[in-house]
Design a protein around this motif. Structure first.
Motif, short mmCIF file in Angstrom:
data_model
loop_
_atom_site.label_atom_id
_atom_site.label_comp_id
_atom_site.label_asym_id
_atom_site.label_seq_id
_atom_site.Cartn_x
_atom_site.Cartn_y
_atom_site.Cartn_z
N PRO A 166 -0.08 7.01 10.38
CA PRO A 166 -0.93 6.54 9.29
C PRO A 166 -1.32 5.07 9.35
CG PRO A 166 1.31 6.90 8.51
CD PRO A 166 1.27 7.36 9.93
N GLU A 167 -0.45 4.20 9.81
CA GLU A 167 -0.69 2.77 9.60
C GLU A 167 -1.26 2.04 10.82
OE1 GLU A 167 -0.50 1.51 6.52
OE2 GLU A 167 0.12 3.51 5.90
N GLY A 168 -1.87 2.77 11.75
CA GLY A 168 -2.45 2.11 12.92
C GLY A 168 -1.59 2.38 14.14
N GLN A 186 5.93 5.70 10.66
CA GLN A 186 5.65 4.35 10.13
C GLN A 186 5.55 4.40 8.62
OE1 GLN A 186 1.80 3.92 12.04
NE2 GLN A 186 2.61 2.10 13.06
N SER A 187 5.38 5.61 8.09
CA SER A 187 5.18 5.80 6.66
C SER A 187 5.16 7.30 6.42
CB SER A 187 3.83 5.19 6.25
OG SER A 187 3.35 5.80 5.07
N GLY A 188 5.69 7.73 5.29
CA GLY A 188 5.68 9.17 4.97
C GLY A 188 4.44 9.56 4.19
N GLN A 189 3.51 8.61 4.03
CA GLN A 189 2.42 8.80 3.07
C GLN A 189 1.61 10.08 3.24
OE1 GLN A 189 -0.51 5.62 2.83
NE2 GLN A 189 -2.02 7.20 2.39
N LEU A 190 1.19 10.38 4.47
CA LEU A 190 0.30 11.53 4.64
C LEU A 190 0.99 12.81 4.17
CD1 LEU A 190 -1.44 10.77 8.07
CD2 LEU A 190 -1.83 9.77 5.82
N GLU A 222 13.19 -1.50 11.72
CA GLU A 222 13.49 -0.27 10.98
C GLU A 222 13.74 -0.68 9.54
OE1 GLU A 222 16.44 2.41 12.76
OE2 GLU A 222 17.39 2.51 10.80
N PHE A 223 12.93 -0.16 8.63
CA PHE A 223 13.15 -0.47 7.20
C PHE A 223 12.97 0.80 6.39
CE2 PHE A 223 8.74 -0.48 5.62
CZ PHE A 223 8.03 -0.59 6.80
N TRP A 224 13.42 0.74 5.15
CA TRP A 224 13.37 1.92 4.29
C TRP A 224 12.29 1.75 3.24
CZ3 TRP A 224 17.16 6.12 4.07
CH2 TRP A 224 18.00 6.14 5.19
N ILE A 226 10.09 3.48 -0.15
CA ILE A 226 9.97 4.44 -1.24
C ILE A 226 8.48 4.66 -1.43
CG2 ILE A 226 10.29 4.76 -3.73
CD1 ILE A 226 12.73 2.51 -2.43
N GLU A 227 8.04 5.91 -1.29
CA GLU A 227 6.60 6.18 -1.31
C GLU A 227 6.24 7.27 -2.32
OE1 GLU A 227 4.42 5.50 2.58
OE2 GLU A 227 6.33 6.29 3.30
N PRO A 228 5.86 6.86 -3.52
CA PRO A 228 5.39 7.81 -4.52
C PRO A 228 3.91 8.17 -4.27
CG PRO A 228 6.39 5.87 -5.50
CD PRO A 228 6.07 5.55 -4.10
N PHE A 334 -7.46 3.53 7.33
CA PHE A 334 -8.63 4.40 7.14
C PHE A 334 -8.57 5.30 5.91
CE2 PHE A 334 -5.48 7.03 9.24
CZ PHE A 334 -5.66 8.27 8.64
N TYR A 335 -7.37 5.61 5.41
CA TYR A 335 -7.24 6.65 4.38
C TYR A 335 -7.59 6.16 2.97
CZ TYR A 335 -2.78 4.19 4.15
OH TYR A 335 -1.83 3.21 4.09
N MET A 336 -7.83 4.87 2.82
CA MET A 336 -8.09 4.34 1.48
C MET A 336 -9.49 4.69 1.00
SD MET A 336 -6.26 0.63 1.67
CE MET A 336 -4.48 0.51 1.85
N GLU A 359 4.87 -9.63 0.40
CA GLU A 359 4.40 -8.35 -0.12
C GLU A 359 5.56 -7.37 -0.26
OE1 GLU A 359 1.45 -6.45 2.49
OE2 GLU A 359 2.26 -4.56 1.72
N ILE A 360 5.73 -6.83 -1.45
CA ILE A 360 6.78 -5.81 -1.60
C ILE A 360 6.21 -4.41 -1.75
CG2 ILE A 360 8.71 -7.23 -2.39
CD1 ILE A 360 7.97 -6.50 -5.27
N ILE A 361 4.92 -4.33 -2.18
CA ILE A 361 4.29 -3.01 -2.29
C ILE A 361 2.90 -3.06 -1.67
CG2 ILE A 361 3.17 -1.40 -3.91
CD1 ILE A 361 5.38 -1.70 -5.84
N GLY A 362 2.55 -1.98 -0.96
CA GLY A 362 1.17 -1.75 -0.54
C GLY A 362 0.77 -0.39 -1.07
N GLY A 363 -0.42 -0.29 -1.67
CA GLY A 363 -0.82 1.02 -2.18
C GLY A 363 -2.31 1.11 -2.35
N SER A 364 -2.80 2.33 -2.65
CA SER A 364 -4.24 2.52 -2.80
C SER A 364 -4.54 3.86 -3.45
CB SER A 364 -4.94 2.49 -1.44
OG SER A 364 -4.62 3.66 -0.70
N SER A 402 -3.51 8.90 -5.80
CA SER A 402 -3.14 7.53 -5.45
C SER A 402 -1.66 7.47 -5.14
CB SER A 402 -3.43 6.58 -6.62
OG SER A 402 -4.77 6.67 -7.02
N GLY A 403 -1.29 6.42 -4.44
CA GLY A 403 0.14 6.27 -4.13
C GLY A 403 0.42 4.87 -3.62
N PHE A 404 1.68 4.64 -3.34
CA PHE A 404 2.07 3.31 -2.87
C PHE A 404 3.39 3.37 -2.13
CE2 PHE A 404 3.82 3.79 -7.14
CZ PHE A 404 5.08 3.22 -7.09
N GLY A 405 3.70 2.30 -1.43
CA GLY A 405 4.98 2.21 -0.72
C GLY A 405 5.66 0.90 -1.05
#
Ligand code: 4AD
Length: 436
Positions: A166-168, A186-190, A222-224, A226-228, A334-336, A359-364, A402-405
Motif C-alpha cells: 500500500p505505501e509505495g 507496510q500497513s494493514g490498510q487495504l 519494524e513498528f506497530w 493501529i489501523e481503524p 494512490f488510494y486517497m 507525525e503520530i497519525i496518517g489517514g485519509s 475513511s481510516g487512519f494509522g
C-alpha cells in the motif's frame, strides 16, 4: 502450616504492617556492618528492603552483605510506609532465600553508552526506565482495545506476508514465498478496507515493516500500527474519531500510569493539555505559508514533503497535537480520495504531536470509485492485477469510507516524553540492529 501471603511489590500499599513473601531480584545494595539497604524489583515495581544485622543474625546478614546484583530470591518481611522514597513503601527483611545466583551483571548502576545498553536489551529491560516504558506501552495497547471495542469496532487482523504494497514500493522488505515473491506488510490498510465493508467499523493492530534507510530518532524498521477503518464515514468524522482516540490514550496513561510517569520524570500537567478537544486543524497550504513566513525554511515551496524540522516548527506553534489537512497528491499514496473542488490535493490529514515528536497519525478518506481507483493504481506505476481483489471492494457495493494509522511507538515516545523511539519497543529493529 499456612505460608505467608505472597504479594507483588506494586501491591505493597495494601499490606502495611503485615509480614509477606515476595519473589524478587536485587538491583543494587548499600551495606554497612550493621544495616543493608537492598534495592529490589519483582517485575511490577521497585522498592527498598532494609536488613538489620541484629535482627537477622550473623550468618544471614553476611549472606545478604555478599549478594550480587540480579541474584533472585524469596524475601520475607514486614511492609512499612517509607515517605522518603519514590515508591512510598519498603520491606523490613525478616528472612531471605537465594533462588538463583548471578554472575557479575554487565549493567551496573553507573552510566552506560546506548550501544552497550542496546546490545544488552534482553537484560536492560529489567531496569527502571525500560520497565516504565513497557508498562506505559501496555497501557496504550490496553486502552486501544477498550476504546475501539466500546465504539463497536471489530478487530480484523491483517496478514503480515502480502502480495500487495500500500505505501509505495521503495521501502518494501521482499522475501521468498515458495516460488513467488512476497513482502512484509507496510500497513494493514487495504485489508482493513475489506474488513470495513464486511463489518462496518474495524481496526487492526500489528507489526509493520519499512526498509527505510533513515537513522532518526523517529524511525524504526519494524513498528506497530493501529489501523481503524470505517464504512460510511467521511474524513471529518474520522478526524473526530482520531482526536477522541488520542485524547483517550493520554487520559488512560494519566489515570493508570502515575508511578511510571514519575519514574520517567514526565510531568502529568503537560499531558493534561492533550486531553482537551478539539485539536487545532490547519491546511497544508496554511502550513506552507507558516513555514515560509517563519524565515527558517527559505527553500520551502508548495508541494514539498515535511521533514522533521518542518514538523517540529509547525507543532511548536500549537499547544496540542495539530492536524495538517489535504496534502499534495504527489507526496501521498494512490488510494486517497482527491479533494472535490481541487485536483491537486487529497482528502487526508496527518496528526503532528507537540514537543517535536513528529507525525503520530496518517489517514485519509479512500477513493471509492472503481474507475478512478484503477486509474490511480496505474498512474502510480503499480500492477492492477496485483490489486484486483482490492478493486473488488469498489465493484461490489462500494461506499465512502475513511481510516487512519497510529504509529504505536511514536505515540509512546511522545506521551512518555522520551527522546528516541528505540526506547518505546521491547526489541528495536534499527538500521544497524537485528539483535538481540
Ligand atoms: O502515514 P503512514 O505511512 O500511513 C499508513 O501506513 C496508512 N496506510 C495508515 C492508514 O491509513 N491505515 O504511517 C502511519 C503512522 C505514521 O503516522 C507514524 O506514526 C507511523 O505510522 N510510522 C512509523 N513509526 C515508526 N517508524 C517508522 N519508520 C514509521 N513510519 C510510519
Amino acid at each position: 502450616m499456612i505460608g505467608l501471603k505472597k504479594i507483588n511489590i506494586i501491591d505493597a500499599k495494601d499490606y502495611v504492617d503485615q509480614e509477606v513473601e515476595i519473589g524478587a531480584w536485587l538491583t543494587d545494595k548499600r551495606s554497612s556492618g550493621k544495616i543493608s539497604f537492598l534495592q529490589l524489583r519483582d517485575g511490577t515495581a521497585f522498592f527498598q528492603g532494609v536488613a538489620v544485622k541484629s535482627q537477622l543474625g550473623d550468618d544471614l546478614y553476611e549472606l545478604i552483605r555478599h549478594l550480587r546484583q540480579e541474584t533472585s530470591m524469596i524475601i520475607t518481611g514486614v511492609i512499612h510506609e517509607d515517605t522518603r522514597s519514590h515508591f512510598g513503601f519498603e520491606i523490613e527483611v525478616s528472612g531471605l532465600k537465594v533462588v538463583g545466583e548471578s554472575e557479575d551483571y554487565p549493567i551496573t548502576p553507573k552510566e552506560h553508552g546506548i550501544d552497550f545498553l542496546l546490545d544488552h536489551r534482553h537484560l536492560w529491560l529489567r531496569s527502571t526506565k525500560p520497565h516504565a516504558m513497557m508498562v506505559i506501552r501496555n497501557e496504550i495497547i490496553r486502552a486501544t482495545y477498550v476504546f475501539f471495542n466500546k465504539e463497536g469496532y471489530i478487530k480484523i487482523d491483517a496478514p503480515i506476508l502480502t502480495g500487495s504494497a500500500p505505501e509505495g514500493t521503495t521501502e518494501l522488505f521482499k522475501t521468498k514465498y515458495f516460488d513467488k515473491e512476497a513482502y512484509l506488510s507496510q500497513s494493514g490498510q487495504l485489508y482493513e478496507e475489506a474488513g470495513a465493508l464486511a463489518f462496518d467499523k474495524v481496526f487492526s493492530f500489528g507489526p509493520t515493516f519499512r526498509a527505510e534507510k533513515s537513522k532518526t530518532r523517529r524511525h524504526l524498521i519494524e513498528f506497530w500500527m493501529i489501523e481503524p477503518e470505517m464504512a460510511f464515514m467521511h474524513q471529518e468524522e474520522s478526524l473526530e474519531v482520531q482526536e477522541r482516540y488520542v485524547a483517550f490514550l493520554v487520559q488512560s496513561v494519566l489515570d493508570n500510569c502515575e508511578y511510571e510517569l514519575s519514574l520517567l520524570g514526565r510531568d502529568p500537567e503537560i499531558l493534561k493539555k492533550y486531553t482537551k478537544l478539539p485539536y487545532p486543524k490547519i491546511s497544508y497550504d496554511k502550513a506552507i505559508e507558516m513555514l515560509q513566513e517563519s524565515g527558517d525554511f527559505p527553500e520551502i515551496q508548495w508541494g514539498a514533503d515535511f521533514g522533521s524540522p518542518e514538523e517540529t516548527y509547525l507543532a511548536e506553534q500549537f499547544d496540542q497535537p495539530v492536524f495538517i489537512l489535504n496534502y499534495p497528491k504527489a507526496i501521498k499514496p494512490f488510494y486517497m480520495k482527491p479533494h472535490p473542488t481541487r485536483d491537486d490535493v487529497y482528502i487526508c490529514a496527518d496528526l503532528l504531536a507537540p514537543e517535536g515528536y513528529g507525525e503520530i497519525i496518517g489517514g485519509s478518506e479512500r477513493e471509492d470509485d472503481f474507475d478512478k481507483l484503477e486509474a490511480a493504481i496505474k498512474a502510480a506505476g503499480l500492477d492492477p492485477e496485483a490489486y484486483d481483489w482490492y478493486l473488488d471492494l469498489r465493484r461490489y457495493g462500494s461506499v465512502p469510507h475513511s481510516g487512519f494509522g497510529l504509529g504505536l511507538e511514536r505515540a509512546i515516545t511522545w506521551i512518555t516524553g522520551e527522546s528516541h523511539i528505540r526506547e518505546a519497543i521491547p526489541f528495536p529493529r534499527l538500521l544497524n540492529r537485528l539483535n538481540p
